[in-house]
Design a protein around this motif. Structure first.
Motif, short mmCIF file in Angstrom:
data_model
loop_
_atom_site.label_atom_id
_atom_site.label_comp_id
_atom_site.label_asym_id
_atom_site.label_seq_id
_atom_site.Cartn_x
_atom_site.Cartn_y
_atom_site.Cartn_z
N TRP A 120 -20.41 27.30 -5.70
CA TRP A 120 -19.50 26.91 -4.61
C TRP A 120 -18.57 25.82 -5.11
O TRP A 120 -17.39 25.78 -4.79
N PRO A 164 -27.17 37.03 2.10
CA PRO A 164 -27.34 35.71 2.74
C PRO A 164 -26.00 35.18 3.21
O PRO A 164 -25.33 34.43 2.50
N ILE A 211 -32.81 36.20 -5.16
CA ILE A 211 -32.68 34.87 -5.75
C ILE A 211 -33.20 33.85 -4.76
O ILE A 211 -32.75 33.78 -3.62
N LYS A 266 -34.19 34.53 -1.02
CA LYS A 266 -33.23 34.76 0.05
C LYS A 266 -32.98 36.26 0.20
O LYS A 266 -33.22 37.03 -0.72
N TYR A 300 -25.91 45.12 -8.50
CA TYR A 300 -27.03 44.49 -9.18
C TYR A 300 -27.91 43.78 -8.16
O TYR A 300 -27.89 42.55 -8.07
N ALA A 326 -24.89 31.43 2.88
CA ALA A 326 -24.60 30.98 1.52
C ALA A 326 -23.24 31.45 1.05
O ALA A 326 -22.68 30.90 0.10
N TYR A 381 -24.33 41.99 -4.69
CA TYR A 381 -25.74 41.71 -4.40
C TYR A 381 -26.50 42.94 -3.90
O TYR A 381 -27.73 42.98 -3.99
N ASP A 398 -23.50 42.36 -18.02
CA ASP A 398 -23.67 43.19 -16.83
C ASP A 398 -24.31 42.43 -15.67
O ASP A 398 -24.96 43.04 -14.82
N TRP A 450 -23.75 39.06 -12.67
CA TRP A 450 -22.74 38.29 -11.96
C TRP A 450 -23.21 36.86 -11.79
O TRP A 450 -24.37 36.55 -12.01
N ASN A 508 -24.19 33.48 -9.57
CA ASN A 508 -25.08 33.36 -8.43
C ASN A 508 -24.33 32.78 -7.24
O ASN A 508 -24.10 31.58 -7.16
N PHE A 509 -23.96 33.67 -6.30
CA PHE A 509 -23.17 33.22 -5.14
C PHE A 509 -23.98 32.35 -4.19
O PHE A 509 -23.44 31.78 -3.26
N ASN A 510 -25.30 32.26 -4.41
CA ASN A 510 -26.14 31.40 -3.57
C ASN A 510 -26.12 29.95 -4.02
O ASN A 510 -26.66 29.10 -3.35
N SER A 511 -25.58 29.71 -5.19
CA SER A 511 -25.77 28.40 -5.81
C SER A 511 -24.66 27.43 -5.43
O SER A 511 -23.48 27.76 -5.52
#
Lengths: 460, 377
Positions: free
Chosen positions: A162, B92, B85, B88, B81, B95, B77, A151, A153, A155-158
């Motif tokens: 990318w 963001p 992180i 931020k 959930y 990103a 985000y 449940d 996702w 990490n789209f910040n990482s």
């Protein structure tokens, strides 16, 4: 008189062959049983591949403890190899897309081959992050954002995510680009095929291409669009690979020069690899006319240019390390050049910065054996560049108590050898089973292939 | 006689084909096509074709998919959930840019090609009448062809042939639909098709079976079921006595344990040790649990000496004998702690409180199996 007539296009295909002869020459390696040279070559590369397969199989069975990776160097050889191979791929897209947009017609002879090398290089590169997860049959799917039992996702910040998007996009788009270019050539093969099985296979892959001008029209536009999309894509891929390092806080990684520096380095090593392979191909398959010396010389000029850019980046890193006044940053760079890994640093520096300077001499730039050797040095140097960046920064970071000297193990080397084996085995199979020069493209730039300026008005 | 598809003419040079295409277009034909081994510059103008619209598809598809991806990341985000992180914000945008860019390129490239091949070209199509004709073999190599379809409103066989010859064609052919190919109907119960389907189904079932039942239990795919570590009942090749379980180091006392003072002195234990625990419900429940774990394998669930081990180990005696009934609590406690005959001592594995709880449970069993009238009240 030695003036150049700029009103005439330069001849890109020498030997003044008819269109039929071009077909015959390019398709010849597909039709005949290859000679001894081919079997010796593929025997050698598949042996390397087998060594790599054994290395990977042992690593998966017993675990990644067989590698030298350990605190503090957790990103060791697998990441070095990943960055190296992704970089190799960049030359192919540069040749096929960027030079296409710039109307550099000398590219037509080598574009197909360079694109194929891109695809094989990215396949080889993708193996490394996947086996680096240790248990790829479990871990590889977690790289993608899909609804899962945990449940959560990705990490789209990482930057690492990318990277997943960048490299998989790069692979897919390169493959599509390559296949779109291959469709007319499959149709040529289909119409030449004599055996039934060959005909069926080529018919399936040609999709029923009819050389219709109503199709060529959209085809050319789509090819242009793909080139337009692939151009920023190829720049973005190594930029994002460099973010893997640059977005961290580690001294030696945390620098803003990384994206352009990585892209220049990628093109540098990629061109060296393409040049090496082309020299072998034109020798083995007697394609000296279709891949003229002029093409190789132009590639050497690009190697010289990007090599100098890389040399500038090395110097600028040093300058900024001193100028920033940041003590860890300064220490890291002095440590690179004079610390325990100085042997790697100076191998990198001499192979990448000093040796390619020989290309200033036209004599060296245009003779086959010296340029072949220099390009090998460039690839050695570029592999060591990634080694220096990954290993030296990690092995001595902020905390002296955790410093350690990293040594790769025999398994690491087996997998590295295997990656070369995979790449060259795929390349050899490609030259055997697919036309390694784009038939339709080379026909379009051969002498007399386009209507005269008045478009056939002399008939009236 | 099969149906006529078109009249096809072959030319030798790019100049000839340019000229011919312009003439055909001028003559008012609409359903015709030019076939050349490579794109000939200026042909679109000669055929009076409108410029290609593929670029509009690319930008529409790319921007749509980019927006969908941005919305997806927002949804993950902020709605599905929410999670902070690296300090931020929850949205963001910088990103997200790399991923948005990659998605634009990916979908733009792949779907544009798909639109072109599937909707524009109607590919794959290997049943076209032009395929396998001498005409197609010529234009795929070094000739330049033009073909005018029979469906064109101005079509007239003799006139078209004469017209094309007059344009300088070195060869004019009639192309017919392949009778057999045109009339082939694919049936769902075709033997080869059904057989192929069975083959695929069989292969899929077998491979799923093997994966779920065999492969997943083989290392390294078995979730580390096999580990190089010592568990309590393992045989050991390392220790001299061949037992993996270790004795506590001599002269030490484990946490939560007290030294036992009556090691070789059962009488002393019987006289001096007094059960400090009241046999309440909780204590007896604890005793029962420990009895079932440590004692019942040999002495039986109810202490009747009916071992559960079925002769693999000497049966323990019953605890309902008069001898045991006559022992004091301290004596039973001593036997549990130190063992007797082949029975090992349990003072290292079972705590003091638990041992006394077992004593209480044994007393409970003795009384329950030999209940008197007043116990019922």
């Amino acid at each position: 008189m030695s003036t150049i007539d700029y009103t005439k296009n330069e001849v890109n295909v020498h030997g003044n062959r008819s269109l039929k002869e071009i077909d015959d020459l390019i398709v010849a390696p597909l039709d005949r049983i290859p000679d001894k040279r081919f079997f010796i070559a593929i025997g050698f590369t598949s042996t390397l591949l087998l060594i790599g397969v054994i290395g990977v199989a042992l690593s998966l069975y017993y675990g990644t403890g067989l590698w030298g990776n350990n605190n503090p160097v957790g990103w060791a050889l697998p990441i070095v190899n990943f960055v190296f191979w992704v970089g190799i791929g960049h030359a192919g897209t540069l040749i096929s897309a960027i030079l296409f947009l710039l109307r550099q017609r000398w590219r037509n002879g080598i574009a197909r081959f360079a694109e194929a090398m891109t695809i094989f290089a990215v396949i080889t590169a993708l193996i490394f992050p996947i086996i680096h997860t240790g248990r790829p049959w479990v871990a590889a799917v977690y790289l993608l954002p899909y609804p899962n039992q945990h449940d959560i996702w990705v990490n789209f910040n990482s930057p690492l995510l990318w990277d997943v998007f960048a490299v998989s996009t790069y692979f897919t788009v390169s493959l599509v680009f390559w296949y779109v270019g291959l469709i007319p050539d499959f149709a040529v093969l289909r119409d030449r095929a004599t055996g039934k099985i060959k005909k069926v296979i080529y018919s399936i892959f040609s999709l029923g291409w009819r050389f219709s001008n109503r199709h060529w029209q959209h085809y050319e536009m789509t090819y242009l669009i793909l080139a337009g999309l692939a151009t920023p894509l190829v720049l973005s891929v190594h930029t994002i690979v460099s973010f893997d390092f640059a977005v961290s806080i580690l001294p030696g990684w945390h620098t803003t020069i990384f994206p352009p520096y990585f892209v220049a380095g990628a093109i540098f090593s990629g061109f060296a690899m393409v040049q090496n392979s082309l020299i072998v191909i034109r020798k083995v398959f007697d394609m000296n006319d279709l891949i003229p010396l002029k093409t190789l010389e132009t590639m050497n000029k690009i190697i010289l240019l990007t090599g100098t850019m890389v040399g500038y980046a090395y110097s600028m890193e040093f300058f900024i390390a001193w100028y920033s006044g940041s003590q860890p940053e300064y220490f890291t760079f002095v440590n690179r050049a004079f610390g325990p890994y100085s042997w790697a640093y100076w191998t990198m520096f001499s192979c990448n910065v000093f040796i390619p300077q020989l290309f200033w001499f036209k004599k060296i730039r245009t003779s086959i054996i010296p340029m072949f050797i220099i390009a090998i040095f460039v690839n050695v140097g570029m592999w060591f560049e990634r080694f220096v960046i990954v290993i030296t920064s990690l092995s001595r970071d902020f905390l002296p108590s955790s410093w350690a000297y990293y040594r790769p193990t025999i398994t690491d080397f087996a997998i590295l050898l295997g990656s070369f084996g995979l790449f060259f085995t795929l390349t050899l199979l490609f030259t055997r089973f697919l036309p390694s020069i784009a038939i339709a493209e080379i026909k379009a730039v051969s002498e007399g292939a386009q209507p005269s300026h008045h478009g056939g008005e002399d008939h009236e | 006689m099969s149906k006529l598809y078109s009249v096809a003419a072959l030319f030798n040079t790019p100049d000839d084909i340019m000229h011919a295409a312009a003439k055909v277009a001028d003559a008012g034909y609409e359903k015709y096509d030019v076939n050349t081994p490579y794109p000939v510059h200026g042909m679109d103008g000669a055929m009076k074709l409108k410029s290609s619209k593929m670029g509009y598809y690319t930008i529409a598809i790319g921007l749509t998919c980019m927006s969908l991806m941005l919305f997806f990341m927002y949804w993950v985000y902020n709605i599905d959930y929410p999670q902070v992180i690296g300090g931020k914000p929850l949205f963001p945008l910088p990103a997200f840019v790399p991923i948005m860019f990659e998605i634009t390129v990916l979908t733009g490239a792949v779907l544009t090609v798909a639109v072109m091949l599937i909707f524009y070209f109607k590919f794959p199509n290997n049943a076209h009448p032009l395929h396998d004709s001498g005409y197609m073999k010529a234009v795929s190599s070094d000739k330049f062809g033009i073909n005018i379809e029979a469906e064109d409103s101005n079509f007239d066989l003799d006139k078209v042939k004469a017209f094309l010859s007059s344009l300088g064609a070195y060869k004019v052919d009639e192309i017919y639909f392949d009778e057999e190919e045109a009339n082939t109907k694919h049936k769902i119960l075709d033997t080869k098709f059904v057989f192929g389907m069975f083959l695929i189904a069989g292969f899929t079932s077998l491979s799923v079976y093997l994966h779920m039942n065999k492969v997943l239990y083989m290392p390294p795919f078995d979730w580390m079921l096999v580990q190089h570590k010592v568990t309590s009942q393992d045989k050991s090749d390392f220790f001299n006595n061949g037992i993996s379980s270790r004795e506590p180091v001599k002269g030490t006392v484990a946490r939560g344990f007290m030294p036992y003072l009556f090691t070789d002195d059962p009488e002393g234990a019987a006289e001096n040790l007094v059960n400090p625990y009241v046999a309440d419900e909780e204590n007896i429940a604890l005793g029962k649990r420990k009895y079932l774990t440590y004692c019942s394998p040999c002495h039986g669930d109810l202490g009747k000496g009916d071992s559960r081990l079925k002769g693999q180990f000497p049966n323990g005696p019953t605890v309902h004998s008069d001898k045991v009934k006559s022992w004091t609590d301290g004596h039973i406690y001593h036997v549990i702690s130190e063992g007797q005959n082949v029975m090992p001592g349990y003072k290292k594995t079972v705590t003091r409180k638990e041992r006394w709880a077992i004593v209480n449970y044994v007393r409970t069993l003795q009384r329950a199996l030999d209940a008197k009238e007043e116990d019922m009240q």
